[in-house]
Design an enzyme around this catalytic site. Sequence first.
Site, PDB file in Angstrom:
ATOM      1  CG  HIS A  90     -12.981   3.675   2.882  1.00  0.00           C
ATOM      2  ND1 HIS A  90     -13.800   4.602   3.357  1.00  0.00           N
ATOM      3  CD2 HIS A  90     -11.618   3.825   3.389  1.00  0.00           C
ATOM      4  CE1 HIS A  90     -13.087   5.546   3.920  1.00  0.00           C
ATOM      5  NE2 HIS A  90     -11.721   5.088   3.803  1.00  0.00           N
ATOM      6  NE  ARG A  99      -9.552  12.488   3.449  1.00  0.00           N
ATOM      7  CZ  ARG A  99      -9.588  11.092   3.047  1.00  0.00           C
ATOM      8  NH1 ARG A  99     -10.704  10.494   2.482  1.00  0.00           N
ATOM      9  NH2 ARG A  99      -8.773  10.354   3.686  1.00  0.00           N
ATOM     10  CD  GLU A 115      -9.015  -0.581   4.109  1.00  0.00           C
ATOM     11  OE1 GLU A 115      -8.299  -0.291   5.429  1.00  0.00           O
ATOM     12  OE2 GLU A 115      -9.316   0.132   3.412  1.00  0.00           O
ATOM     13  NE  ARG A 173      -6.421   1.310   0.255  1.00  0.00           N
ATOM     14  CZ  ARG A 173      -6.553   1.971   1.336  1.00  0.00           C
ATOM     15  NH1 ARG A 173      -5.753   2.161   2.001  1.00  0.00           N
ATOM     16  NH2 ARG A 173      -7.998   2.655   1.215  1.00  0.00           N
ATOM     17  CG  ASN A 182      -1.927   1.052   1.385  1.00  0.00           C
ATOM     18  OD1 ASN A 182      -1.742   2.126   0.615  1.00  0.00           O
ATOM     19  ND2 ASN A 182      -2.945   1.103   2.308  1.00  0.00           N
TER      20      ASN A 182
END
Length: 388
Positions: free
Chosen positions: A174, A235, A378, A85, A7
């Site tokens: 996600h 965010r 994940e 990823r 990742n």
Amino acid sequence: MLVLVLNSGSSSVKFNLFDMTNERPLLEGMAERIGVDGAFHWTAGAEQDQRDLPLPNHESALLEVMELVSRRIPKGRCINVVGHRVVHGGPKYGESVLVTDEVLADIEAYSLYAPLHNPANALGIRAALHTFPDIPHIAVFDTAFHHTIPDYARTYGIPYELSQKYGIRRYGFHGSSHAWVAARTAILLARPLRSLKLITCHIGNGTSVCAVLHGHSMDTSMGMTPLQGVIMGTRCGTLDPSIVDLLIEKEHLNYQAITELLNKKSGLLGISGVSSDFREIEAAADQGNERAILARDLLTYDVRKFIGSYSAVLDGVDAITFTAGIGSNSPRLRAEVCSHLGYLGVDLDVEANRSAGGERLISLPGSKVAVAVVPTNEELMIAREAVR
Ligand code: AMP
């Protein structure tokens, strides 16, 4: 089969090595502060190591990973596949794919939709292809799970020709997390995923809520980019677009400055003025800091609002599942979110919610809508995709 999961962020590479015969992680770690001062740490069972070392670029970081992996690999075995990823798969990739020159070029082109993520993902893949040239590399997209969202839920209210021309639509993110959590929730409920209406709430630094019908994403709170939806650590979440015009004009901001403001200085951090870290927000709120209380309440309210709208999208809901750093670890947030969902048939088990633990149901046995906590995974999801 051994799978290396990578990742790559702009200044870090996280890595996990899985033995897929039992899906156990043999090794996990991170090369950090790439291009700055460099740090490398890993754990393998009870062993661990942490060092500062120069990491001028992603390739130097991956050489360290390769060197470590080759020392830790069980005798007579080798890495069979690398799973990467990738945040944005654009309109083209509804599934994981073998990385080719064309795929890599597409990932770079989709930086248009994920300027903070895709360039770093592509950089990591290029370095990994160079470091591990003889094995297949698979791109696993965060957006892929959401390709089932119907047109009416993914189309924005701008002229249709422009949406078509630029691929402007809801993509959602996600995906590996929502897919994992939905599948694990079905196992917790001992019911087939294909029979269930689920709402999965990934609440961490980045936050998204997803309506999952029979295992397929029907809608999700993030949009064309990971900026839309629920308020996040830094965010802004959903805004009236005219706010952007106003800020550009009144604060004399250019494109880069407004992007920075909305992505890095907004959300929980921007509202509270305390931190983007929810633990610090909760602590400040407990001491009566009014802006921290406002930030905490806004996050709770946003999540509850999406649960309400997705129960309408799904025409009912069988279970609501919480995951990620905040969703898995903040009993108070879960209790607050659930406290206004009695009308849906949510009956929280206060003790089960409060007690620490991993994957579990936290609703009372008679609750019409089950509530669950499922820590996300994940990395394993990406490893499974790479094998598939
Ligand atoms: P993630 O992006 O999934 O790693 O989640 C990071 C967020 O989870 C940060 O805001 C953390 O403050 C929050 N978090 C981690 N542990 C806890 C905890 N025990 N209670 C509340 N929030 C937590």
